[in-house]
Design an enzyme around this catalytic site. Sequence first.
Site, PDB file in Angstrom:
ATOM      1  N   HIS A  24     -49.880-114.934  60.663  1.00 17.51           N
ATOM      2  CA  HIS A  24     -49.346-115.322  59.362  1.00 17.51           C
ATOM      3  C   HIS A  24     -50.369-115.095  58.273  1.00 17.51           C
ATOM      4  O   HIS A  24     -51.577-115.001  58.534  1.00 17.51           O
ATOM      5  CB  HIS A  24     -48.899-116.794  59.371  1.00 17.51           C
ATOM      6  CG  HIS A  24     -50.034-117.784  59.363  1.00 17.51           C
ATOM      7  ND1 HIS A  24     -50.620-118.247  58.214  1.00 17.51           N
ATOM      8  CD2 HIS A  24     -50.693-118.396  60.380  1.00 17.51           C
ATOM      9  CE1 HIS A  24     -51.578-119.112  58.513  1.00 17.51           C
ATOM     10  NE2 HIS A  24     -51.659-119.222  59.828  1.00 17.51           N
ATOM     11  N   CYS A  25     -49.874-114.949  57.034  1.00 17.03           N
ATOM     12  CA  CYS A  25     -50.755-114.886  55.874  1.00 17.03           C
ATOM     13  C   CYS A  25     -50.508-116.139  55.040  1.00 17.03           C
ATOM     14  O   CYS A  25     -50.166-117.184  55.584  1.00 17.03           O
ATOM     15  CB  CYS A  25     -50.531-113.601  55.073  1.00 17.03           C
ATOM     16  SG  CYS A  25     -48.850-113.383  54.459  1.00 17.03           S
ATOM     17  N   VAL A  26     -50.608-116.043  53.723  1.00 15.63           N
ATOM     18  CA  VAL A  26     -50.495-117.236  52.892  1.00 15.63           C
ATOM     19  C   VAL A  26     -49.068-117.771  52.824  1.00 15.63           C
ATOM     20  O   VAL A  26     -48.848-118.976  52.738  1.00 15.63           O
ATOM     21  CB  VAL A  26     -51.001-116.939  51.461  1.00 15.63           C
ATOM     22  CG1 VAL A  26     -50.890-118.169  50.569  1.00 15.63           C
ATOM     23  CG2 VAL A  26     -52.452-116.488  51.522  1.00 15.63           C
TER      24      VAL A  26
ATOM     25  N   ARG B 202     -46.235-115.865  54.706  1.00 20.58           N
ATOM     26  CA  ARG B 202     -45.322-115.132  55.582  1.00 20.58           C
ATOM     27  C   ARG B 202     -45.707-115.241  57.057  1.00 20.58           C
ATOM     28  O   ARG B 202     -46.882-115.198  57.412  1.00 20.58           O
ATOM     29  CB  ARG B 202     -45.311-113.637  55.209  1.00 20.58           C
ATOM     30  CG  ARG B 202     -45.018-113.382  53.757  1.00 20.58           C
ATOM     31  CD  ARG B 202     -45.025-111.894  53.458  1.00 20.58           C
ATOM     32  NE  ARG B 202     -44.907-111.658  52.026  1.00 20.58           N
ATOM     33  CZ  ARG B 202     -44.473-110.547  51.478  1.00 20.58           C
ATOM     34  NH1 ARG B 202     -44.123-109.546  52.236  1.00 20.58           N
ATOM     35  NH2 ARG B 202     -44.390-110.425  50.167  1.00 20.58           N
TER      36      ARG B 202
ATOM     37  N   MET C  47     -58.127-112.350  55.559  1.00 24.03           N
ATOM     38  CA  MET C  47     -57.069-113.251  55.117  1.00 24.03           C
ATOM     39  C   MET C  47     -57.350-114.738  55.356  1.00 24.03           C
ATOM     40  O   MET C  47     -57.151-115.562  54.456  1.00 24.03           O
ATOM     41  CB  MET C  47     -55.770-112.845  55.808  1.00 24.03           C
ATOM     42  CG  MET C  47     -54.517-113.451  55.257  1.00 24.03           C
ATOM     43  SD  MET C  47     -53.089-112.526  55.883  1.00 24.03           S
ATOM     44  CE  MET C  47     -53.382-112.532  57.654  1.00 24.03           C
TER      45      MET C  47
END
Length: 487
Positions: free
Chosen positions: A29-31, A33, A126
């Site tokens: 996952h990112c911030v 999504r 990230m």
Amino acid sequence: MKNKKDYRTLASDIIRLVGGEGNIDKVIHCVTRLRFYLKDETLPDSERIKELKGIMGVVEAGGQYQVVVGPAVDDIHKEVVSQLSLSDETGSEDPPAAAPKADRTFSEKVRHGFNTLIGIITGAVMPIISILAAAGIIKGLLAVLTSSNIISDTGTAYLIINAMADAVFYFLPVLVGFNAAKRLDGNPLLTAVIGGVIIHPTILEAANSDVSILSIGTVDFPFLAYTYSIFPMILAAWMVKKLEEWLKTWVSAYIQAIFIPIAVIGIVSTITLILTGPVLIGFSSLLANGLESMLNLNAPIFGAIINGFYQLLVIFGLHWGIIPIYVNDFATLGYSYLSAMVSMTIVAQGGAALGVAVKTKKADIKEIGYAGAFSAFCGITEPAIYGINLRFRRPFICASIASALGGFLAGLLNINMWSIIGSIIGLPSFIDPDNGITANFWYAVLVTAITLFVAFGLTYVWGYNDRMEMEKKREKPKNPAKADLAK
């Protein structure tokens, strides 16, 4: 959704609708999504996923199936992982693609290789973006405190606060190496040790004293300072993984626990210090200086173009390929004009969502609009984009126009930035750490205000009215396989 039960239910629904556990090779996952690597990219039922409460959208890009869930992504990701027989970062380094490696065309191999590289870089950077942003703001606030004579730059308070701000940058190679190794399914702790080697105080002292490691003829191999560096440790993480895997194929199991760490630390540290480190540090400097030259060539036009289209990259999740460039700027130059420009695009998306929220008389739209605007002003645009702007289309166009104007003005006024976090919450990032609040800060405030006003005004006047309806996707023919999965 606010409680764990809701996240658990949503996670279960997402797993089912992307094709079930058997279709998932990896999930990161990112911030905002969830990013799935799927074995069969035709199985997900995107329309049903979009209808789930708490889902803002679905994006298929970069070899990933991305589900936009907003700021709660970390909690939802944990629930997804807990329901799968996968570890938090489990999955192959090279997730299955539509075609086997041997059957790929040259262009498919190039595209796959590029996507893999971007995935590794973003996976390494990230997880620490928010920490880098916080450290940058602390630096800005420290500059204000010292320039205002509230604290002395020789006092104990300055010493402690400066350490808080510098720690993440000083130990960046360790953090990046650890994250890159996790992304590659390598050995994070062993890679972190390599990071510790190249930023060891004695190495830094040798670098500051212009000492050479060795000389071959007229060629010198100097010690370099690797604090604030990114790319050498990403390559080091790859070398650690490959070397450790190779050594395990022939080193006796009785001595692996001792021999392999000795060999890996010795070989990878030496290669990094003598060869790959200097080459990649040079590449990083060329990249940063090249970007700065482009900005110097015609910064206003450059800013208008990149800002006008930047949020389109966000829609496809491709903006994570640019963020490492910002980090590299901060690492090699200590600042980033590009980051200053892109900050205005975040403000513009928030302004457009705010324009919808203020104008509408529909309670549900008003709530989503205010929430999206608040999130954008705190640096995250996806809730504004997917919740409001892209759904009605015109607000997104208004925001893009305002973004282009903001980029043009940022370039015209030569606005600079010393931390990666943007938007309104990131205004302290425009404070010069050495000189405190200067004209640069006030220019940033002015352009931020103009961008916000234009995005809000265009949206309020032209971009939205209550007779408009949110975009609805056309119904697609039901896929029997998907129908079975949905049961």
